[in-house]
Scaffold this motif. Structure first.
Motif, PDB file in Angstrom:
ATOM      1  N   GLU A 104       0.934  -1.184  -0.016  1.00 44.66           N
ATOM      2  CA  GLU A 104       0.058  -0.026   0.108  1.00 44.66           C
ATOM      3  C   GLU A 104       0.927   1.303   0.022  1.00 44.66           C
ATOM      4  O   GLU A 104       0.627   2.227  -0.715  1.00 44.66           O
ATOM      5  N   MET A 105       1.824   1.192   0.867  1.00 42.62           N
ATOM      6  CA  MET A 105       2.925   2.365   0.853  1.00 42.62           C
ATOM      7  C   MET A 105       3.525   2.457  -0.368  1.00 42.62           C
ATOM      8  O   MET A 105       3.652   3.866  -1.089  1.00 42.62           O
ATOM      9  N   GLY A 106       3.890   1.297  -1.231  1.00 37.16           N
ATOM     10  CA  GLY A 106       4.471   1.774  -2.637  1.00 37.16           C
ATOM     11  C   GLY A 106       3.492   2.323  -3.554  1.00 37.16           C
ATOM     12  O   GLY A 106       3.945   3.062  -4.261  1.00 37.16           O
ATOM     13  N   ARG A 107       2.169   1.836  -3.461  1.00 41.98           N
ATOM     14  CA  ARG A 107       1.099   2.323  -4.418  1.00 41.98           C
ATOM     15  C   ARG A 107       1.031   3.890  -4.137  1.00 41.98           C
ATOM     16  O   ARG A 107       0.730   4.722  -5.035  1.00 41.98           O
ATOM     17  N   LYS A 108       1.080   4.366  -2.947  1.00 45.51           N
ATOM     18  CA  LYS A 108       0.990   5.698  -2.428  1.00 45.51           C
ATOM     19  C   LYS A 108       1.855   6.505  -3.037  1.00 45.51           C
ATOM     20  O   LYS A 108       1.938   7.665  -3.462  1.00 45.51           O
ATOM     21  N   GLY A 109       3.367   6.033  -2.837  1.00 44.69           N
ATOM     22  CA  GLY A 109       4.374   6.691  -3.394  1.00 44.69           C
ATOM     23  C   GLY A 109       4.381   6.767  -4.886  1.00 44.69           C
ATOM     24  O   GLY A 109       4.843   7.828  -5.527  1.00 44.69           O
ATOM     25  N   ALA A 110       3.962   5.757  -5.685  1.00 44.19           N
ATOM     26  CA  ALA A 110       3.872   5.772  -6.984  1.00 44.19           C
ATOM     27  C   ALA A 110       2.931   7.060  -7.548  1.00 44.19           C
ATOM     28  O   ALA A 110       3.308   7.787  -8.385  1.00 44.19           O
ATOM     29  N   ALA A 165       2.201   9.708  -5.852  1.00 43.01           N
ATOM     30  CA  ALA A 165       2.567  11.010  -5.376  1.00 43.01           C
ATOM     31  C   ALA A 165       3.833  11.388  -6.439  1.00 43.01           C
ATOM     32  O   ALA A 165       3.918  12.506  -6.852  1.00 43.01           O
ATOM     33  N   ARG A 166       4.630  10.361  -6.747  1.00 43.59           N
ATOM     34  CA  ARG A 166       5.773  10.619  -7.645  1.00 43.59           C
ATOM     35  C   ARG A 166       5.014  11.036  -8.957  1.00 43.59           C
ATOM     36  O   ARG A 166       5.673  11.831  -9.677  1.00 43.59           O
ATOM     37  N   SER A 167       3.841  10.231  -9.439  1.00 45.51           N
ATOM     38  CA  SER A 167       3.625  10.429 -10.728  1.00 45.51           C
ATOM     39  C   SER A 167       2.886  11.926 -10.851  1.00 45.51           C
ATOM     40  O   SER A 167       2.964  12.647 -11.794  1.00 45.51           O
ATOM     41  N   ALA A 168       2.454  12.323  -9.816  1.00 46.19           N
ATOM     42  CA  ALA A 168       1.541  13.818  -9.737  1.00 46.19           C
ATOM     43  C   ALA A 168       2.286  14.651  -9.748  1.00 46.19           C
ATOM     44  O   ALA A 168       2.357  15.790 -10.138  1.00 46.19           O
ATOM     45  N   ALA A 169       3.627  14.625  -9.160  1.00 44.80           N
ATOM     46  CA  ALA A 169       4.939  15.623  -8.944  1.00 44.80           C
ATOM     47  C   ALA A 169       5.686  15.848 -10.285  1.00 44.80           C
ATOM     48  O   ALA A 169       6.097  16.854 -10.308  1.00 44.80           O
ATOM     49  N   MET A 170       5.374  14.900 -11.178  1.00 41.86           N
ATOM     50  CA  MET A 170       6.251  15.087 -12.409  1.00 41.86           C
ATOM     51  C   MET A 170       5.546  15.584 -13.566  1.00 41.86           C
ATOM     52  O   MET A 170       4.183  15.693 -13.537  1.00 41.86           O
ATOM     53  N   THR A 171       6.273  16.485 -14.342  1.00 43.56           N
ATOM     54  CA  THR A 171       5.760  17.034 -15.545  1.00 43.56           C
ATOM     55  C   THR A 171       5.442  15.873 -16.538  1.00 43.56           C
ATOM     56  O   THR A 171       5.978  14.777 -16.534  1.00 43.56           O
ATOM     57  N   PRO A 172       4.695  16.300 -17.651  1.00 44.73           N
ATOM     58  CA  PRO A 172       4.285  15.307 -18.725  1.00 44.73           C
ATOM     59  C   PRO A 172       5.376  15.242 -19.481  1.00 44.73           C
ATOM     60  O   PRO A 172       5.579  14.190 -19.976  1.00 44.73           O
ATOM     61  N   GLU A 173       6.458  16.197 -19.536  1.00 47.32           N
ATOM     62  CA  GLU A 173       7.560  15.832 -20.467  1.00 47.32           C
ATOM     63  C   GLU A 173       8.351  14.941 -19.844  1.00 47.32           C
ATOM     64  O   GLU A 173       9.168  13.960 -20.453  1.00 47.32           O
ATOM     65  N   ARG A 174       8.838  14.923 -18.443  1.00 47.95           N
ATOM     66  CA  ARG A 174       9.348  14.018 -17.841  1.00 47.95           C
ATOM     67  C   ARG A 174       8.845  12.526 -17.908  1.00 47.95           C
ATOM     68  O   ARG A 174       9.349  11.625 -17.867  1.00 47.95           O
ATOM     69  N   GLN A 175       7.516  12.389 -17.636  1.00 47.06           N
ATOM     70  CA  GLN A 175       6.846  11.183 -18.021  1.00 47.06           C
ATOM     71  C   GLN A 175       7.143  10.428 -19.059  1.00 47.06           C
ATOM     72  O   GLN A 175       7.262   9.348 -19.147  1.00 47.06           O
ATOM     73  N   ALA A 176       6.978  11.462 -20.137  1.00 43.05           N
ATOM     74  CA  ALA A 176       7.349  10.781 -21.575  1.00 43.05           C
ATOM     75  C   ALA A 176       8.654  10.567 -21.835  1.00 43.05           C
ATOM     76  O   ALA A 176       8.993   9.370 -22.432  1.00 43.05           O
TER      77      ALA A 176
END
Length: 83
Positions: A46-52, A54-65
């Motif tokens: 559950e902690m891993g899912r929450k961390g993922a 949060a990390r995704s929300a903090a990233m820009t779309p360019e960084r995700q791409a």
């Protein structure tokens, strides 16, 4: 007698396997299906899912791409950066 991946006892050779199958078929022995699903602690998952999330929300779309491109390149063994 060797054990299987879940701790169940298994015959060591073909003759032993044949005897075990015959014993199960005639009702002399019960079939061992191994253990049920092992007890696990869900808290780390559950902690891993929450961390993922949060990390995704903090990233820009360019960084995700960029991360997705690198992952696809690794997966398909394509060299995109020239490194």
């Amino acid at each position: 007698m060797p054990t299987g991946p879940n701790g169940q006892k298994r015959p060591a050779d073909a003759s032993g396997t044949a005897v075990k199958v015959m014993q199960i078929a005639t009702g002399e022995d019960e079939e061992d299906f191994g253990l049920e699903k092992p007890e696990t602690n869900e808290a780390p998952a559950e902690m891993g899912r929450k961390g993922a999330t949060a990390r995704s929300a903090a990233m820009t779309p360019e960084r995700q791409a960029e991360i997705a491109r690198k992952a696809a390149a690794k997966r398909w063994s394509v060299d995109v950066d020239g490194a």
